[in-house]
Design an enzyme around this catalytic site. Structure first.
Site, short mmCIF file in Angstrom:
data_model
loop_
_atom_site.label_atom_id
_atom_site.label_comp_id
_atom_site.label_asym_id
_atom_site.label_seq_id
_atom_site.Cartn_x
_atom_site.Cartn_y
_atom_site.Cartn_z
N SER A 199 -41.41 -31.28 -64.87
CA SER A 199 -40.44 -30.28 -64.46
C SER A 199 -39.08 -30.52 -65.13
CB SER A 199 -40.33 -30.30 -62.93
OG SER A 199 -39.62 -29.20 -62.46
N ASP B 74 -46.81 -20.12 -63.10
CA ASP B 74 -45.68 -20.93 -62.63
C ASP B 74 -44.46 -20.03 -62.45
OD1 ASP B 74 -43.64 -22.79 -62.20
OD2 ASP B 74 -44.53 -24.25 -63.57
N HIS C 31 -46.59 -25.02 -59.74
CA HIS C 31 -45.59 -26.01 -60.15
C HIS C 31 -45.57 -27.22 -59.23
CE1 HIS C 31 -41.96 -26.96 -62.49
NE2 HIS C 31 -41.54 -27.54 -61.39
#
Length: 720
Positions: free
Chosen positions: A577, A663, A709
């Protein structure tokens, strides 16, 4: 009570690009024995409700409204030509990368098979004697395992005398996993949310308990929920990663659903929780730097909520209650770190806040739990975990150091605030969770059970300090096999995050244990931008200080090599991330330090993403990255470190990226374009040089159709 605290202390992680592996938002948490499953949530359309425009954080007058399922407001805006072009480009790039993956992935089948077998073996060992946390209400125990919620008498649970209250399979959700459970005070109702790996929105089921539990109501797209009374439930709705509305629904003879609160400021995210003594339900509206709390008196749930303290820029606060006083965990005052204050319920504005306790300098307040006569603060200092027990009776503070191997803790649910024991679990990347208890009566720490799981006992933990470019000392935690010789020849896996004030995730993972057994060295770099040393550590690594995190990372890897922990040609870097910003930036500035990089759903195109205000998180993310649309200096600064913007022909390390088609947090087009540009730069460099031993790095992208995610199930994680 840990719901609100975790959100505040972890940099309001519900709205950032990466969730922590341990979900502290749950009343019942999934333990390692629980097989988190994939899920197919009902396709429930969001309801629409027309109401008047109100200022940020307004309390709405009580009124009923009719919800028409599937109602959608048609957009008057024509599709932008550039957006259509972008979608077409994304499809073409995706198709190309999928073909590339299909061509390359078979080369790794034998390695994959070997690693999968070993990980499954470790997983069985580490879950052999563990159990899911129990939630006690009087004589009753509630617990969840494998998608089922069970009820038993406290004395009968080990005898196997349990009732099944809820089963995901019986409801047709065989692949769902339980995210959160709330039991009503009289135990007549249970609210339970189910979540899918492929979605960030959960569906809430309200069960009427009894001899034959039945589903009373289903609420789609729910984030948080709490019982104000026996039959009044408050909940927040989630849409496009935002929670800005609070609703109340009743289950008495006259059933009502009402909109209670709405938040108009796009930077703010709303959640709710109950104080430990269940006196108040709190409505919490938080940005990354500012918060505001409203109180609902649980004895009068239909009255309008009362404001504790109007939002003040830069002040975050969280509320607990005891004996007609509010206990306030807040950043208000100097130093601008978390401290415990209190104020009368009737005079709750900040000029009436009185200091109760301030942690030591450079100490991170990780979590906080209130009990009837005491409160416990979980703290982190120089990488070590310890707890402070504050007695409201003797007005004393006792500090208890936790085992040196511990890197993460998970607080268990304590619904009864009068309990005399606090339960929690400790773990590290290479130590499976162990259960501990602190007894207020005995004033001591107890390890609940001897770990029967055979774990690596010869793993050595080392804590180092690297001197960054500006002389700041940056902590590093290192794990390696004590029996390993010639560490400079061993492979090294470096981990980094450095964003949102969130600590680098150091929870237990089977693959870390496997790597230690195979003589890898694991290093965790606690760079600025994260929260390991408190709020100032985050502030020194965000917005116009983002490059500090990059300098910290370089200093950490350089020190590791200098001290004989591996060498550049055996060093890999892992990030997920927002950690992809620093990892990607290091690949551009100092590619010679590492040989390989593994990125999961990485944020690598900061500038273009922050220029697109139509994306769900762009506005609230400005407090972390800045606003390049209105600040030219900010735009120039982001350009200076943005991984995508700084790719150039040079010798890059090999890169493996996992991304997700759906995502919502990291736009797939940014990752696709990053991979294309990086691959082209690496090939350009190779074609221009003819040095002996010249090589072209592997740059591989695996775009997964499923998954999201946030953290995935064990099966999905194993596959990756």
């Amino acid at each position: 009570s840990c719901i609100g605290v975790r959100n505040l202390l972890q940099g309001l992680s519900f709205s950032v690009k990466c969730y922590s592996n341990i979900n502290h938002l749950q009343t019942i948490c999934l333990c390692n024995t629980i097989k988190a499953k994939k899920c197919h949530i009902l396709d429930c359309s969001g309801s629409s409700c027309t109401h008047r425009t109100t200022p940020p954080g307004s309390i709405l007058p009580w009124r009923s409204f009719s919800c028409k399922e599937g109602t959608r407001i048609p957009s008057k805006r024509k599709e932008n030509t550039s957006m259509v072009t972008s979608e077409l480009l994304c499809k073409n790039l995706l198709k190309s990368e999928q073909q590339n993956w299909n061509d390359i992935s078979p080369m790794y089948n034998l390695m994959t098979k070997r690693i999968k077998g070993k990980l499954e073996e470790f997983h069985k060992k580490c879950t052999f004697n563990s159990r899911s946390p129990r939630m006690r209400f009087g004589e009753n125990l509630y617990f969840e395992e494998n998608g089922c919620v069970f009820l038993s008498k406290a004395d009968d649970v080990d005898e196997g005398n349990v009732d099944i209250l809820f089963s995901t399979e019986d409801l047709g959700f065989s692949d769902a996993f339980v995210q959160r459970i709330r039991i009503s005070p009289d135990q007549r109702y249970m609210a339970i949310s189910l979540k899918s790996e492929n979605s960030e929105e959960a569906t809430c089921f309200i069960m009427k308990l009894g001899h034959f539990p039945v589903v009373e109501k289903v609420i789609p797209s729910v984030f948080s929920f709490e019982w104000a009374t026996n039959d009044v439930l408050y909940y927040t709705s989630q849409k496009n990663l935002k929670c800005q509305n609070v609703f109340m629904t009743t289950f008495s003879y006259q059933k009502l659903t009402k909109l209670v609160y709405t938040e108009q400021d796009a930077r703010f995210f709303v959640d709710i929780y109950c104080t430990k003594d269940r006196r108040f339900l709190t409505i919490n509206s938080n940005s990354k730097t500012t918060s505001e709390v409203w109180l609902v008196d649980c004895s009068h749930p239909f009255e309008l909520p009362a404001l504790v303290q109007a939002r003040t820029e830069g002040v975050i606060y969280h509320i607990e209650h005891r004996n007609d006083e509010l206990y306030i965990l807040t950043t208000y005052g100097e130093p601008a770190e978390y401290k415990l204050m209190k104020a009368p319920v009737a005079s709750s504005s900040k000029e009436n806040w009185q200091l109760v306790y301030t942690p030591e300098k450079k100490t991170k307040l990780v979590d906080f739990e209130m009990f009837s006569n005491d409160c416990i603060m979980f703290l982190k200092n120089a990488g070590h975990l310890y707890l402070n027990v504050i007695s409201f009776v003797s007005h004393s503070v006792q500090s208890i150091k936790l085992p040196t191997w511990a890197c993460e803790f998970e607080l268990e649910s304590h619904p009864e605030h009068t309990t005399s024991t606090c339960y929690f679990q400790l773990s590290s990347p290479v130590h499976p969770p162990k259960r501990f208890a602190y007894s207020f009566k005995e004033n001591n720490l107890i390890e609940q059970a001897v770990q029967e799981v055979p774990i690596i006992t010869n793993c050595h933990t080392t804590r180092l300090l690297a001197k960054s470019k500006d002389e700041t000392l940056v902590p590093i935690t290192v794990f390696h096999n004590m029996n390993s010789k010639e560490l400079h020849r061993k492979p090294l896996l470096v981990h980094v995050y450095g964003a949102y004030g969130i600590d680098l995730n150091m929870s237990f993972k089977e693959e870390k244990l496997m790597l230690i057994e195979e003589d890898w060295i694991l290093a965790y770099c606690h760079v600025r931008g994260g929260g390991e040393l408190g709020l100032s550590w985050h502030k020194d690594g965000c917005q116009h200080n983002k490059l500090n995190g990059l300098h910290d990372l370089k200093a950490c890897i350089t020190l590791l090599h200098k001290l004989g922990f591996s060498q550049p040609k055996h060093t890999a870097l892992a990030a997920a991330s927002a950690g992809g910003v620093l990892a990607g930036a290091l690949c551009n500035t100092d590619p010679e330090l590492i040989r390989a990089v593994v990125l999961r759903a990485p944020f690598v195109d900061v500038l273009n993403t922050m220029m697109k205000t139509h994306l769900p998180l762009t506005i609230e993310e400005q407090e972390e990255w800045g606003n390049p649309l209105e600040d030219e200096k900010c735009m120039t600064y982001i350009k200076s470190y943005c991984p995508y913007q700084n790719i150039k022909p040079q010798r890059y390390p090999s890169v493996f990226i996992t991304a997700y088609e759906n995502d919502q947090r990291i736009p797939l087009i940014g990752i696709l374009q990053y991979v294309q540009k990086l691959r082209k730069a690496a090939l350009d460099h190779a074609s221009r040089t003819s040095k002996k031993g010249n090589w072209v790095p592997n740059i591989i992208l695996d775009v997964q159709a499923n998954g999201s995610h946030c953290d995935s199930s064990w099966e999905h994680s194993l596959s990756e």
